[in-house]
Write an enzyme that holds these catalytic residues in place. Structure first.
Site, PDB file in Angstrom:
ATOM      1  N   GLU A  32       0.915  -1.196  -0.010  1.00  0.00           N
ATOM      2  CA  GLU A  32       0.152   0.117  -0.001  1.00  0.00           C
ATOM      3  C   GLU A  32       0.957   1.349  -0.093  1.00  0.00           C
ATOM      4  O   GLU A  32       1.970   1.506   1.034  1.00  0.00           O
ATOM      5  CB  GLU A  32      -0.844  -0.202   1.207  1.00  0.00           C
ATOM      6  CG  GLU A  32      -2.366   0.458   1.073  1.00  0.00           C
ATOM      7  CD  GLU A  32      -3.047  -0.258   0.030  1.00  0.00           C
ATOM      8  OE1 GLU A  32      -3.080   0.124  -1.201  1.00  0.00           O
ATOM      9  OE2 GLU A  32      -3.556  -1.180   0.688  1.00  0.00           O
ATOM     10  N   GLY A 124     -11.740   2.852  -1.416  1.00  0.00           N
ATOM     11  CA  GLY A 124     -10.462   2.064  -1.473  1.00  0.00           C
ATOM     12  C   GLY A 124     -10.606   0.997  -2.422  1.00  0.00           C
ATOM     13  O   GLY A 124      -9.753   0.138  -2.340  1.00  0.00           O
ATOM     14  N   LEU A 125     -11.689   0.846  -3.328  1.00  0.00           N
ATOM     15  CA  LEU A 125     -11.894  -0.336  -3.985  1.00  0.00           C
ATOM     16  C   LEU A 125     -11.638  -0.071  -5.613  1.00  0.00           C
ATOM     17  O   LEU A 125     -11.774  -0.944  -6.228  1.00  0.00           O
ATOM     18  CB  LEU A 125     -13.217  -1.382  -3.835  1.00  0.00           C
ATOM     19  CG  LEU A 125     -13.181  -1.863  -2.295  1.00  0.00           C
ATOM     20  CD1 LEU A 125     -14.596  -2.320  -2.032  1.00  0.00           C
ATOM     21  CD2 LEU A 125     -12.113  -2.553  -1.968  1.00  0.00           C
ATOM     22  N   SER A 126     -11.267   1.177  -5.621  1.00  0.00           N
ATOM     23  CA  SER A 126     -10.995   1.655  -7.274  1.00  0.00           C
ATOM     24  C   SER A 126     -12.204   1.678  -8.089  1.00  0.00           C
ATOM     25  O   SER A 126     -11.999   1.138  -9.376  1.00  0.00           O
ATOM     26  CB  SER A 126      -9.883   0.531  -7.580  1.00  0.00           C
ATOM     27  OG  SER A 126      -9.059   1.268  -8.308  1.00  0.00           O
ATOM     28  N   SER A 128     -13.226   4.151  -9.215  1.00  0.00           N
ATOM     29  CA  SER A 128     -12.678   5.207 -10.054  1.00  0.00           C
ATOM     30  C   SER A 128     -11.989   4.796 -11.122  1.00  0.00           C
ATOM     31  O   SER A 128     -12.101   5.139 -12.315  1.00  0.00           O
ATOM     32  CB  SER A 128     -11.947   6.591  -9.403  1.00  0.00           C
ATOM     33  OG  SER A 128     -10.785   6.001  -8.746  1.00  0.00           O
ATOM     34  N   ASP A 171      -4.030   0.613  -9.967  1.00  0.00           N
ATOM     35  CA  ASP A 171      -5.622   0.207  -9.880  1.00  0.00           C
ATOM     36  C   ASP A 171      -5.871  -0.075 -11.456  1.00  0.00           C
ATOM     37  O   ASP A 171      -6.509  -0.751 -11.840  1.00  0.00           O
ATOM     38  CB  ASP A 171      -6.345   1.319  -9.473  1.00  0.00           C
ATOM     39  CG  ASP A 171      -5.993   1.703  -7.936  1.00  0.00           C
ATOM     40  OD1 ASP A 171      -5.248   1.122  -7.515  1.00  0.00           O
ATOM     41  OD2 ASP A 171      -6.487   2.767  -7.428  1.00  0.00           O
ATOM     42  N   TYR A 223      -3.415  12.296   0.579  1.00  0.00           N
ATOM     43  CA  TYR A 223      -2.701  11.289  -0.125  1.00  0.00           C
ATOM     44  C   TYR A 223      -1.379  11.916  -1.082  1.00  0.00           C
ATOM     45  O   TYR A 223      -0.382  11.649  -1.068  1.00  0.00           O
ATOM     46  CB  TYR A 223      -3.680  10.714  -1.372  1.00  0.00           C
ATOM     47  CG  TYR A 223      -2.797   9.802  -2.431  1.00  0.00           C
ATOM     48  CD1 TYR A 223      -3.056   8.437  -2.147  1.00  0.00           C
ATOM     49  CD2 TYR A 223      -2.477  10.245  -3.494  1.00  0.00           C
ATOM     50  CE1 TYR A 223      -2.755   7.446  -3.016  1.00  0.00           C
ATOM     51  CE2 TYR A 223      -2.124   9.486  -4.409  1.00  0.00           C
ATOM     52  CZ  TYR A 223      -2.216   7.905  -4.356  1.00  0.00           C
ATOM     53  OH  TYR A 223      -1.700   7.165  -5.082  1.00  0.00           O
TER      54      TYR A 223
HETATM   55  P1  NG1 Z   1      -7.573   4.098  -3.784  1.00  0.00           P
HETATM   56  O1  NG1 Z   1      -7.476   3.168  -2.650  1.00  0.00           O
HETATM   57  O2  NG1 Z   1      -8.355   3.572  -5.036  1.00  0.00           O
HETATM   58  O3  NG1 Z   1      -7.695   5.705  -3.637  1.00  0.00           O
HETATM   59  C1  NG1 Z   1      -5.100   5.021  -4.350  1.00  0.00           C
HETATM   60  C2  NG1 Z   1      -4.355   5.359  -5.824  1.00  0.00           C
HETATM   61  C3  NG1 Z   1      -3.280   3.886  -5.867  1.00  0.00           C
HETATM   62  C4  NG1 Z   1      -2.516   3.324  -4.887  1.00  0.00           C
HETATM   63  C5  NG1 Z   1      -3.324   3.419  -3.483  1.00  0.00           C
HETATM   64  C6  NG1 Z   1      -2.758   3.423  -2.273  1.00  0.00           C
HETATM   65  C7  NG1 Z   1      -5.413   6.213  -7.534  1.00  0.00           C
HETATM   66  C8  NG1 Z   1      -6.343   6.178  -8.829  1.00  0.00           C
HETATM   67  N1  NG1 Z   1      -5.173   5.029  -6.672  1.00  0.00           N
HETATM   68  O4  NG1 Z   1      -5.823   4.054  -4.535  1.00  0.00           O
HETATM   69  O5  NG1 Z   1      -2.681   4.242  -7.078  1.00  0.00           O
HETATM   70  O6  NG1 Z   1      -1.395   4.460  -4.613  1.00  0.00           O
HETATM   71  O7  NG1 Z   1      -4.134   4.652  -3.382  1.00  0.00           O
HETATM   72  O8  NG1 Z   1      -1.754   2.332  -2.247  1.00  0.00           O
HETATM   73  O9  NG1 Z   1      -4.794   7.247  -7.439  1.00  0.00           O
END
Ligand code: NG1
Length: 400
Positions: A32, A124-126, A128, A171, A223
């Site tokens: 992660e 957090g399951l992507s 997007s 993702d 982030y």
């Molecule tokens: P999520 O959890 O879907 O927001 C984001 C980033 C990943 C990765 C993870 C942390 C995007 C589209 N996704 O995912 O690339 O860095 O956080 O491991 O920015």
């Protein structure tokens, strides 16, 4: 094609859709916040997916509605410079895909579409990246060409930055390139997916904290800030070790030149506070991914679980992206028989993933229901928040 999706399309456009594009969400098993450091990660595609029923248009317009009435339809023209909607508008993910595809392939045709998603949003399951990948496939399908999944993933990883999040490429890679029944080790620059079969008797339980981590809000800032901190920490360690700055631009470059323990020792001498913590997370998480792949290939359930627990501790203490709700879910799952549990995705809300033997799955699900969702009055919509992940195939587009 699901009936409600086709029905909504017919109602809206008066004709049947001609194609269906689909792209799965993902659960990251381990690794992660290190994709943007250039280090391998270990996700798995989910049975939850974004589906786009579409019909190519003669012009370059994109018209899209969703089966979920709370999302307003969107309508825009494809070009290599598309003005974004307001921050947080879901249509920006379509625009991200359209602008990226237009720049790479000079698209001429848009589509009429209806979109349906079974991936929980801001979890957090992507959801997007699944929407971005499915949209890109629909655009390619409308212009009658095919794109290699790796090429698509690389292009869309860059294109999705349109929404303001400086994401890594995990993702898009797993959504575009997953193999059914497998997790994958994803390597970057160049992007590569190495499928690893998930043992039949392992169960990954996904549980939502009910706290949304919106990419248009604080989660995005948190982030991007952490990404900045890891970059600054890297620069200082590279200077401390007197390595050539122009050659050591990622943590991967660093670990190709010095061992993890040596990098950590140097960090201990030139970093402190948050920067030291962020650096330590990246280095130790990278090592856990390597060991996790070995554990899965060797069917060591406990070994994999221990690494997941280590990952959660590091994300909570060193990366500081956990919240009390995620810690509570992790605790309940472990107590009920999971061999390991961790927050998954960017954190600051969203989901956990817990690993258990098939024989323990019912007990883990029951404990999470009774101790987390019950007291919060969220039993009725339980399927949206709590499920066993099934390793799914990557995105596809088909003609009806
Ligand atoms: P999520 O959890 O879907 O927001 C984001 C980033 C990943 C990765 C993870 C942390 C995007 C589209 N996704 O995912 O690339 O860095 O956080 O491991 O920015």
């Amino acid at each position: 094609m699901p009936e409600d999706l086709e029905g909504t399309f017919r109602e809206r456009y008066g004709v049947a859709p001609t194609h269906l594009a689909r792209a799965p969400g993902r659960v990251n098993l381990i690794g992660e916040h290190i994709d943007y450091a250039g280090l391998p990660v270990f996700p798995m595609a989910l049975q939850r997916e974004v589906r786009i029923a579409f019909r190519p248009r003669e012009d370059s317009l994109v018209l899209a509605a969703t089966t979920e009435p709370s999302y307003a339809p969107c309508n825009f023209e494809i070009s290599s410079e598309i003005e974004p909607y307001e921050d947080g508008d879901w249509g920006n993910y379509l625009k991200a895909a359209a602008q990226g595809m237009a720049r790479a392939y000079g698209l001429e045709r848009g589509f009429d579409a209806v979109i349906q998603s079974t991936v929980p949003v801001a979890a957090g399951l992507s959801s997007s990246s699944a929407l971005v990948i499915a949209s890109a496939l629909a655009l390619a399908g409308s212009s009658e060409f095919e794109v290699d999944p790796i090429e698509l993933a690389e292009l869309m990883a860059e294109s999705e930055q349109y929404v303001g999040m400086r994401g890594g490429g995990m993702d898009q890679a797993i959504s575009a390139g997953a193999t059914r029944g497998c997790a994958a080790r994803v390597d970057f620059a160049p992007l590569r997916l190495e499928p690893v079969p998930v043992p039949d008797d392992w169960r990954f339980v996904v549980a939502h904290s009910l706290v949304q981590a919106h990419k248009s809000g604080g989660a995005r800032e948190g982030y991007n800030r952490r990404r900045g901190e890891t970059e600054e920490a890297l620069e200082r360690v590279v200077a401390k070790l007197q390595l050539p700055v122009s050659e050591v631009r990622s943590y991967r470059d660093l670990l190709e030149r010095v061992s993890g323990p040596k990098a950590l020792a140097a960090a201990g001498e030139c970093l402190e506070g948050d920067l030291l913590k962020r650096f330590r997370h990246v280095i130790t998480e990278g090592a856990r991914v390597i060991r996790a792949e070995i554990a899965m290939r060797g069917r060591s359930l406990t070994g994999f679980g221990i690494l997941m627990n280590g990952s959660h501790a590091s994300l909570a203490e060193d990366y500081e992206v956990s919240i009390p709700e995620l810690d509570a879910l992790v605790g309940i799952a472990r107590e009920a028989g999971a061999v390991g549990a961790r927050l998954t995705g960017a954190g600051m809300g969203g989901c956990i993933v817990a690993l258990c033997a098939e024989s323990k799955a019912a007990a883990v699900l029951e404990a999470l229901t009774a101790l987390y969702y019950g007291p919060r009055g969220r039993i009725d919509d339980l399927d949206d928040h709590l499920f066993v992940a099934e390793p799914a195939a990557g995105a596809s587009v088909e003609t009806m």
